[in-house]
Design an enzyme around this catalytic site. Structure first.
Site, mmCIF file in Angstrom:
data_model
loop_
_atom_site.group_PDB
_atom_site.id
_atom_site.type_symbol
_atom_site.label_atom_id
_atom_site.label_comp_id
_atom_site.label_asym_id
_atom_site.label_seq_id
_atom_site.Cartn_x
_atom_site.Cartn_y
_atom_site.Cartn_z
ATOM 1 N N GLU A 141 91.357 19.482 -81.874
ATOM 2 C CA GLU A 141 91.313 18.164 -81.240
ATOM 3 C C GLU A 141 89.920 17.549 -81.402
ATOM 4 O OE1 GLU A 141 92.099 18.203 -77.046
ATOM 5 O OE2 GLU A 141 91.858 16.031 -76.845
ATOM 6 N N HIS A 150 91.612 11.236 -77.496
ATOM 7 C CA HIS A 150 92.096 12.611 -77.346
ATOM 8 C C HIS A 150 93.401 12.813 -78.096
ATOM 9 C CE1 HIS A 150 89.388 13.988 -74.036
ATOM 10 N NE2 HIS A 150 89.245 12.675 -73.920
ATOM 11 N N GLU A 160 95.762 9.521 -75.353
ATOM 12 C CA GLU A 160 96.249 10.775 -75.928
ATOM 13 C C GLU A 160 97.095 10.338 -77.114
ATOM 14 O OE1 GLU A 160 95.461 13.783 -75.123
ATOM 15 O OE2 GLU A 160 94.764 13.719 -73.047
HETATM 16 ZN ZN LIG Z 1 91.411 16.134 -74.936
#
Ligand SMILES: [Zn+2]
Length: 281
Positions: free
Chosen positions: A112, A167, A245
């Protein structure tokens, strides 16, 4: 956002470092854009037939002139090396939380931290070319931190017109889709920017859906919108700020997309467009 055991992530150090090498392009972005413009200037014959193509209004070319944007690439490629520093508890007003986490990764160990670093640097180039002043919350993808409290402080100090934390999620493999996280009122410093953060979240949600084609999250929020009061990056922000996200890195379909550089460019353009729509609204 979910943390992984350090033993798992130790394997990924080399990958993360390699991915990080695409970074530091921020300062060169303006030059690159200029070089592109030079290369793409019409040839003399075209110039005679289409002279108007050369003279674009400055405002249209640099629509974000005067705007400051802070981009927070979630986690850091070196976090797994220093659990003590990363796990140090910090006050995010509604609770105490670890300073940062390692973040998640795809099943083939694309981290990530590498993903957010790559996407964020692509965004820097795009937004600088559009005239914005852009600042990242970390300088590379090989060191540790900064803490979530500091990530918020960087946006505040810059008096950012908008801030975004990038993210990729680490949910169960069958889950998929993206979601945006916006702050809630907590009787704290974020309260005055909760409404604007929501506007920013909606603009980014719409641009991201339209331009990446990724669906709304199947497992969090409603229509890809989630509101939280437990994130230091949001609770401590005094400027309009959201998290995105981008998808679920543990889902095979989304992992494959995230590991594709052309798709990451698409993500970066979509996020830049969402920011721009908010800032120009
Ligand atoms: Zn994250």
């Amino acid at each position: 956002m979910r943390a992984l055991p350090a033993s798992l992530l130790a394997v990924c150090g080399l990958i993360a470092t390699a991915c990080g090498s695409t970074g530091s392009g921020g300062a060169a972005a303006g030059q690159a854009a200029q070089a592109d413009a030079t290369t793409l200037a019409p040839a003399p014959t075209q110039a005679r037939t289409k002279p108007q193509a050369r003279a674009k209004p400055q405002a249209a070319a640099r629509p974000l002139e005067g705007k400051t944007i802070v981009i927070d690439p979630g986690h850091n490629g070196g976090n797994y090396r220093d659990p003590k520093a990363v796990n140090r508890k910090v006050n995010v007003l509604t609770k105490w939380k670890p300073c940062d986490t390692t973040g998640t990764e795809t099943n083939s160990h694309y981290t990530e931290a590498a993903f957010t670093w790559d996407v964020s640097n692509r965004m820097v180039k795009i937004l600088k070319a559009r005239g914005a002043t852009v600042k990242l919350t970390r300088a590379d993808n090989s060191s540790v931190g900064p803490c979530i409290t500091e990530r918020a402080a960087i946006g505040n100090k810059a008096k950012a017109d908008a801030a975004i934390s990038v993210h990729g999620d680490g949910a169960a493999a069958a889950n998929h889709g993206f979601h945006v996280i916006m702050p809630k009122k907590i009787n704290g410093p974020v309260d005055p920017v909760v409404a604007d953060s929501r506007k920013l979240g909606l603009a980014v949600r719409d641009a991201y859906k339209k331009e990446t084609g990724l669906p709304y999250s199947t497992y969090i929020g409603s229509n890809a919108l989630d509101f939280r009061d437990d994130l230091g990056g949001l609770n401590l922000s005094t400027v309009p700020k959201i998290f995105i996200e981008c998808g679920n890195m543990r889902n095979a379909g989304e992992a494959a997309k995230f590991q594709n550089s052309a798709f990451r460019q698409r993500i970066a353009v979509a996020l830049a467009d969402g920011l721009q729509h908010y800032l120009k609204a």
